[in-house]
Design a protein around this motif. Structure first.
Motif, PDB file in Angstrom:
ATOM      1  N   GLY A  52      -9.528 -22.197  13.434  1.00 25.08           N
ATOM      2  CA  GLY A  52      -9.460 -20.752  13.174  1.00 25.08           C
ATOM      3  C   GLY A  52      -8.613 -20.918  11.517  1.00 25.08           C
ATOM      4  O   GLY A  52      -8.169 -19.933  10.925  1.00 25.08           O
ATOM      5  N   GLY A  53      -8.742 -22.147  10.933  1.00 24.36           N
ATOM      6  CA  GLY A  53      -8.424 -22.244   9.496  1.00 24.36           C
ATOM      7  C   GLY A  53      -7.010 -23.100   9.559  1.00 24.36           C
ATOM      8  O   GLY A  53      -6.987 -23.879  10.628  1.00 24.36           O
ATOM      9  N   GLU A  54      -6.405 -23.283   8.430  1.00 22.16           N
ATOM     10  CA  GLU A  54      -5.354 -24.093   8.248  1.00 22.16           C
ATOM     11  C   GLU A  54      -4.009 -23.228   8.860  1.00 22.16           C
ATOM     12  O   GLU A  54      -3.811 -22.167   9.292  1.00 22.16           O
ATOM     13  CB  GLU A  54      -4.916 -24.184   6.919  1.00 22.16           C
ATOM     14  CG  GLU A  54      -6.016 -24.812   5.971  1.00 22.16           C
ATOM     15  CD  GLU A  54      -6.001 -24.896   4.259  1.00 22.16           C
ATOM     16  OE1 GLU A  54      -4.967 -24.115   3.950  1.00 22.16           O
ATOM     17  OE2 GLU A  54      -6.361 -25.483   3.936  1.00 22.16           O
ATOM     18  N   ALA A  55      -3.004 -24.149   9.178  1.00 20.66           N
ATOM     19  CA  ALA A  55      -1.760 -23.735  10.281  1.00 20.66           C
ATOM     20  C   ALA A  55      -1.137 -22.631   9.502  1.00 20.66           C
ATOM     21  O   ALA A  55      -0.603 -21.652  10.086  1.00 20.66           O
ATOM     22  CB  ALA A  55      -0.929 -24.822  10.404  1.00 20.66           C
ATOM     23  N   ASN A  56      -1.125 -22.454   8.158  1.00 24.02           N
ATOM     24  CA  ASN A  56      -0.322 -21.710   7.148  1.00 24.02           C
ATOM     25  C   ASN A  56      -1.068 -20.344   7.139  1.00 24.02           C
ATOM     26  O   ASN A  56      -0.500 -19.045   7.146  1.00 24.02           O
ATOM     27  CB  ASN A  56       0.270 -21.813   6.007  1.00 24.02           C
ATOM     28  CG  ASN A  56      -1.027 -22.349   5.121  1.00 24.02           C
ATOM     29  OD1 ASN A  56      -2.195 -22.394   5.631  1.00 24.02           O
ATOM     30  ND2 ASN A  56      -0.827 -22.419   3.735  1.00 24.02           N
ATOM     31  N   ARG A  57      -2.287 -20.183   7.672  1.00 22.02           N
ATOM     32  CA  ARG A  57      -3.214 -19.071   7.668  1.00 22.02           C
ATOM     33  C   ARG A  57      -3.454 -18.542   9.167  1.00 22.02           C
ATOM     34  O   ARG A  57      -3.712 -17.421   9.259  1.00 22.02           O
ATOM     35  CB  ARG A  57      -4.353 -19.367   6.930  1.00 22.02           C
ATOM     36  CG  ARG A  57      -4.501 -19.878   5.676  1.00 22.02           C
ATOM     37  CD  ARG A  57      -5.520 -19.824   4.735  1.00 22.02           C
ATOM     38  NE  ARG A  57      -5.540 -19.964   3.326  1.00 22.02           N
ATOM     39  CZ  ARG A  57      -6.377 -19.880   2.117  1.00 22.02           C
ATOM     40  NH1 ARG A  57      -7.521 -19.385   2.885  1.00 22.02           N
ATOM     41  NH2 ARG A  57      -6.140 -19.929   0.994  1.00 22.02           N
ATOM     42  N   ASN A  58      -3.150 -19.325  10.040  1.00 20.33           N
ATOM     43  CA  ASN A  58      -3.472 -18.881  11.715  1.00 20.33           C
ATOM     44  C   ASN A  58      -2.544 -19.373  12.305  1.00 20.33           C
ATOM     45  O   ASN A  58      -2.619 -20.066  13.037  1.00 20.33           O
ATOM     46  CB  ASN A  58      -4.782 -19.303  12.000  1.00 20.33           C
ATOM     47  CG  ASN A  58      -5.222 -18.301  13.271  1.00 20.33           C
ATOM     48  OD1 ASN A  58      -4.555 -17.691  13.791  1.00 20.33           O
ATOM     49  ND2 ASN A  58      -6.570 -18.614  13.516  1.00 20.33           N
ATOM     50  N   VAL A 102      -2.021 -31.574  16.565  1.00 24.32           N
ATOM     51  CA  VAL A 102      -2.994 -30.765  15.741  1.00 24.32           C
ATOM     52  C   VAL A 102      -2.644 -30.366  14.477  1.00 24.32           C
ATOM     53  O   VAL A 102      -3.266 -30.726  13.507  1.00 24.32           O
ATOM     54  CB  VAL A 102      -3.890 -29.815  16.470  1.00 24.32           C
ATOM     55  CG1 VAL A 102      -4.897 -29.208  15.814  1.00 24.32           C
ATOM     56  CG2 VAL A 102      -4.231 -30.363  18.080  1.00 24.32           C
ATOM     57  N   THR A 103      -1.298 -29.932  14.426  1.00 24.40           N
ATOM     58  CA  THR A 103      -0.691 -29.163  13.306  1.00 24.40           C
ATOM     59  C   THR A 103      -0.624 -30.321  12.276  1.00 24.40           C
ATOM     60  O   THR A 103      -1.201 -30.225  11.017  1.00 24.40           O
ATOM     61  CB  THR A 103       0.622 -28.471  13.609  1.00 24.40           C
ATOM     62  OG1 THR A 103       0.451 -27.578  14.639  1.00 24.40           O
ATOM     63  CG2 THR A 103       1.045 -27.948  12.533  1.00 24.40           C
ATOM     64  N   ASP A 161     -16.449 -22.289  16.956  1.00 21.89           N
ATOM     65  CA  ASP A 161     -15.225 -21.907  16.246  1.00 21.89           C
ATOM     66  C   ASP A 161     -14.290 -20.904  16.937  1.00 21.89           C
ATOM     67  O   ASP A 161     -14.482 -20.381  18.000  1.00 21.89           O
ATOM     68  CB  ASP A 161     -15.778 -20.732  15.086  1.00 21.89           C
ATOM     69  CG  ASP A 161     -16.703 -21.620  14.082  1.00 21.89           C
ATOM     70  OD1 ASP A 161     -17.010 -22.873  14.455  1.00 21.89           O
ATOM     71  OD2 ASP A 161     -17.109 -20.942  13.132  1.00 21.89           O
ATOM     72  N   TYR A 162     -13.087 -21.111  16.414  1.00 26.80           N
ATOM     73  CA  TYR A 162     -11.953 -20.230  17.088  1.00 26.80           C
ATOM     74  C   TYR A 162     -12.089 -18.800  17.521  1.00 26.80           C
ATOM     75  O   TYR A 162     -12.723 -17.974  16.576  1.00 26.80           O
ATOM     76  CB  TYR A 162     -10.682 -20.413  16.316  1.00 26.80           C
ATOM     77  CG  TYR A 162      -9.297 -20.001  16.992  1.00 26.80           C
ATOM     78  CD1 TYR A 162      -8.690 -20.609  17.964  1.00 26.80           C
ATOM     79  CD2 TYR A 162      -8.933 -18.563  16.728  1.00 26.80           C
ATOM     80  CE1 TYR A 162      -7.632 -20.203  18.425  1.00 26.80           C
ATOM     81  CE2 TYR A 162      -7.919 -18.185  17.363  1.00 26.80           C
ATOM     82  CZ  TYR A 162      -7.053 -19.152  18.403  1.00 26.80           C
ATOM     83  OH  TYR A 162      -5.847 -18.441  19.050  1.00 26.80           O
ATOM     84  N   PRO A 163     -11.821 -18.465  18.785  1.00 28.32           N
ATOM     85  CA  PRO A 163     -11.136 -19.140  19.873  1.00 28.32           C
ATOM     86  C   PRO A 163     -12.269 -19.858  21.003  1.00 28.32           C
ATOM     87  O   PRO A 163     -11.492 -20.192  21.910  1.00 28.32           O
ATOM     88  CB  PRO A 163     -10.243 -18.229  20.476  1.00 28.32           C
ATOM     89  CG  PRO A 163     -11.253 -16.887  20.255  1.00 28.32           C
ATOM     90  CD  PRO A 163     -11.942 -17.076  18.997  1.00 28.32           C
ATOM     91  N   LEU A 203      -6.486 -36.555   8.712  1.00 26.52           N
ATOM     92  CA  LEU A 203      -7.407 -36.362   9.922  1.00 26.52           C
ATOM     93  C   LEU A 203      -7.990 -35.114  10.003  1.00 26.52           C
ATOM     94  O   LEU A 203      -8.866 -34.745  10.960  1.00 26.52           O
ATOM     95  CB  LEU A 203      -6.313 -36.731  11.289  1.00 26.52           C
ATOM     96  CG  LEU A 203      -5.805 -37.903  11.547  1.00 26.52           C
ATOM     97  CD1 LEU A 203      -4.980 -37.764  12.612  1.00 26.52           C
ATOM     98  CD2 LEU A 203      -6.955 -38.821  12.082  1.00 26.52           C
ATOM     99  N   SER A 204      -7.758 -34.278   9.064  1.00 26.50           N
ATOM    100  CA  SER A 204      -8.382 -32.978   9.065  1.00 26.50           C
ATOM    101  C   SER A 204      -9.915 -33.000   8.679  1.00 26.50           C
ATOM    102  O   SER A 204     -10.474 -34.020   8.083  1.00 26.50           O
ATOM    103  CB  SER A 204      -7.570 -32.217   7.685  1.00 26.50           C
ATOM    104  OG  SER A 204      -8.106 -30.608   7.841  1.00 26.50           O
ATOM    105  N   SER A 205     -10.483 -32.120   8.935  1.00 26.66           N
ATOM    106  CA  SER A 205     -11.846 -31.934   8.734  1.00 26.66           C
ATOM    107  C   SER A 205     -12.410 -30.424   8.484  1.00 26.66           C
ATOM    108  O   SER A 205     -11.676 -29.725   9.170  1.00 26.66           O
ATOM    109  CB  SER A 205     -12.665 -32.709   9.850  1.00 26.66           C
ATOM    110  OG  SER A 205     -12.691 -32.120  11.076  1.00 26.66           O
TER     111      SER A 205
END
Length: 279
Positions: A183-189, A165-166, A89-91, A173-175
């Motif tokens: 580290g989550g969705e783009a708008n959250r991280n 990736v964004t 998991d990120y990072p 393609l998301s999973s």
């Protein structure tokens, strides 16, 4: 034509490397080095397996790819790293891949590696990471995946990569695995995506070759998005679409698709200037 599946890929035969080195203390923190029979110093392929960022897929199915690249004159550094399900998991996934790359200077002299001719190559999720390694000089210094002196990359070959990736995280393609390692969705991280998505790190400043099958659906669309962005940023970015191919033919060494990968990789290598001495 029946396309190869993920199950077929998992059955690809493993091949034993010449050497194995740990780049960290964990069980997944190692790389396998296979050397060619050519005259040193050797150009290097830094190889990164895919598998949707998931634990169940490891570096073993790329064994025949390693052998083929070594037969073509490359030293192949086939790396393992933590993924979704085993601590990636990120990072952590990014930190592992970076540490594996930055371990090469520690073994370069001993194994006669030419660090002025390093090409990253990755398949699927590994294609994302192959491009990301090339973009590390553009990572923000405040990012947890920043390092001050990353290994220099001189070319990148991305095979059916998740290059944007964004966009991938906002599409089919998301999973759960992708969101975990990012580290989550783009708008959250947003920081993770600014620094972990290759398209956000453009221009990479090196030649890039993206190779994808015409039947690889969303991955082809994603690759086209990346290529458009890379060219707009001024990068030398080539897209090769393989007619009739799906996601796995590209890493099956008996196929015409793999022959196309070999040709493109050799052309990229030949465009690089060899070192005058060993490192």
């Amino acid at each position: 034509m029946t396309l190869l599946t993920a199950d077929d890929y998992q059955r690809f035969p493993p091949v034993e490397p010449d050497y194995r080195y740990a780049y960290g203390p964990g069980s997944q923190q190692f790389g396998e080095l296979t050397l060619p029979s050519a005259t040193p110093p050797y150009p290097v392929i830094l190889l990164i397996h895919g598998g949707g960022y998931r634990e169940k897929y490891n570096l073993r199915p790329l064994g025949a790819v390693v052998s083929a690249l070594a037969a073509a004159g490359f030293a192949v550094w086939n790396i393992e790293y933590r993924r979704f399900g085993n601590g990636g998991d990120y990072p952590q996934m990014f930190l592992d891949v970076a540490a594996a790359a930055d371990h090469l200077p520690k073994i370069a002299d001993e194994r006669h590696l030419d660090l002025n001719r390093v090409i990253t190559m990755g398949h699927s999720a590994g294609g994302h990471l192959a491009l990301w390694l090339a973009g590390r000089p553009n990572i923000e210094s405040t990012s947890p995946i920043y390092v001050s002196e990353p290994l220099a990359v001189h070319g990148a070959v991305a095979l059916a990569p998740l290059a944007d990736v964004t966009h991938g995280s906002e599409s089919e393609l998301s999973s759960d695995a992708l969101l975990a390692v990012m580290g989550g969705e783009a708008n959250r991280n947003p920081s993770a995506y600014r620094n972990g998505c290759p398209v956000k790190l453009l221009p990479l400043g090196i030649p890039q070759v993206i190779i994808v099958g015409s039947q690889d659906g969303s991955m082809l669309d994603n690759a086209e998005r990346y290529i458009a962005a890379a060219r707009a940023a001024g990068d030398d970015a080539q897209l090769i679409v393989l007619p009739g191919a799906g996601h796995f033919e590209i890493v099956a060494v008996e196929t015409e698709e793999w022959a196309a990968v070999q040709r493109a990789t050799a052309q990229l290598r030949d465009a690089l200037h060899p070192s005058c001495g060993e490192h």
